[in-house]
Design a protein around this motif. Sequence first.
Motif, PDB file in Angstrom:
ATOM      1  N   GLU A  36      -5.505   3.163  -2.408  1.00 39.16           N
ATOM      2  CA  GLU A  36      -4.216   2.469  -2.436  1.00 39.16           C
ATOM      3  C   GLU A  36      -3.178   3.262  -3.214  1.00 39.16           C
ATOM      4  O   GLU A  36      -2.003   3.271  -2.841  1.00 39.16           O
ATOM      5  N   LEU A  59      12.049  -4.061  -1.723  1.00 39.05           N
ATOM      6  CA  LEU A  59      11.027  -4.787  -0.970  1.00 39.05           C
ATOM      7  C   LEU A  59       9.959  -3.843  -0.431  1.00 39.05           C
ATOM      8  O   LEU A  59       8.756  -4.136  -0.506  1.00 39.05           O
ATOM      9  N   GLY A  62       8.223  -2.366  -3.609  1.00 36.33           N
ATOM     10  CA  GLY A  62       7.662  -3.431  -4.445  1.00 36.33           C
ATOM     11  C   GLY A  62       6.387  -4.025  -3.885  1.00 36.33           C
ATOM     12  O   GLY A  62       5.434  -4.282  -4.634  1.00 36.33           O
ATOM     13  N   CYS A  63       6.339  -4.229  -2.578  1.00 40.64           N
ATOM     14  CA  CYS A  63       5.110  -4.802  -2.016  1.00 40.64           C
ATOM     15  C   CYS A  63       3.950  -3.811  -2.125  1.00 40.64           C
ATOM     16  O   CYS A  63       2.789  -4.229  -2.246  1.00 40.64           O
ATOM     17  N   LEU A  64       4.238  -2.522  -2.117  1.00 37.71           N
ATOM     18  CA  LEU A  64       3.175  -1.530  -2.344  1.00 37.71           C
ATOM     19  C   LEU A  64       2.636  -1.633  -3.764  1.00 37.71           C
ATOM     20  O   LEU A  64       1.425  -1.531  -3.993  1.00 37.71           O
ATOM     21  N   ILE A  66       2.660  -4.328  -5.545  1.00 41.58           N
ATOM     22  CA  ILE A  66       1.905  -5.582  -5.620  1.00 41.58           C
ATOM     23  C   ILE A  66       0.463  -5.367  -5.184  1.00 41.58           C
ATOM     24  O   ILE A  66      -0.465  -5.921  -5.774  1.00 41.58           O
ATOM     25  N   VAL A  67       0.252  -4.527  -4.173  1.00 36.30           N
ATOM     26  CA  VAL A  67      -1.123  -4.223  -3.732  1.00 36.30           C
ATOM     27  C   VAL A  67      -1.912  -3.623  -4.894  1.00 36.30           C
ATOM     28  O   VAL A  67      -3.059  -4.020  -5.155  1.00 36.30           O
ATOM     29  N   SER A 106      -2.245  -9.326  -0.153  1.00 36.62           N
ATOM     30  CA  SER A 106      -1.201  -8.401  -0.599  1.00 36.62           C
ATOM     31  C   SER A 106      -0.953  -7.323   0.457  1.00 36.62           C
ATOM     32  O   SER A 106       0.188  -6.901   0.660  1.00 36.62           O
ATOM     33  N   LEU A 109       1.101  -8.993   3.145  1.00 31.38           N
ATOM     34  CA  LEU A 109       2.494  -9.057   2.710  1.00 31.38           C
ATOM     35  C   LEU A 109       3.188  -7.713   2.924  1.00 31.38           C
ATOM     36  O   LEU A 109       4.331  -7.661   3.385  1.00 31.38           O
ATOM     37  N   THR A 110       2.494  -6.636   2.635  1.00 29.05           N
ATOM     38  CA  THR A 110       3.068  -5.299   2.808  1.00 29.05           C
ATOM     39  C   THR A 110       3.355  -5.011   4.275  1.00 29.05           C
ATOM     40  O   THR A 110       4.444  -4.548   4.626  1.00 29.05           O
ATOM     41  N   THR A 113       6.292  -7.193   5.389  1.00 25.20           N
ATOM     42  CA  THR A 113       7.560  -6.720   4.832  1.00 25.20           C
ATOM     43  C   THR A 113       8.043  -5.465   5.537  1.00 25.20           C
ATOM     44  O   THR A 113       9.203  -5.386   5.967  1.00 25.20           O
ATOM     45  N   TRP A 114       7.153  -4.485   5.669  1.00 27.10           N
ATOM     46  CA  TRP A 114       7.535  -3.242   6.329  1.00 27.10           C
ATOM     47  C   TRP A 114       7.910  -3.507   7.790  1.00 27.10           C
ATOM     48  O   TRP A 114       8.877  -2.933   8.295  1.00 27.10           O
TER      49      TRP A 114
END
Length: 123
Positions: A36, A59, A62-64, A66-67, A106, A109-110, A113-114
């Motif tokens: 990751e 966004l 940030g989601c990366l 969060i992972v 997570s 979510l990524t 989002t992407w």
Amino acid sequence: MANQNVRGWRRLIYAFGYSMAGFKVCFEAEEAFRQELFLLMFLAPLGLWLGETPIERVLLVGCLLIVLIVELLNSAIEANVDRVGMERHELSARAKDIASAAVFMSFALTVLTWGLILLPKWF
């Protein structure tokens, strides 16, 4: 708790050191964390480049992050469960499975989002 009497800047320095030790342990012991982190190193600059506004960039990157955060928590839960005992127990399996599901969410979510940010730009 270690260093309970330490205050101010020294406490922050100690806390930073403990955090770096946690990163090091997770990097050395958890292949998923290394994978990751590799994805973050590749995708974060891409997200900064593809995002057109500051909000999009936050966004995408940030989601990366969060992972990685969720993977750190998952690793901590797994280490705690393994410390208690290696024998198979329903509650231990449940804790590990739930933590793993959090990592999966997570990732979802990524991808979401992407996809929502980038797909409309290309289609």
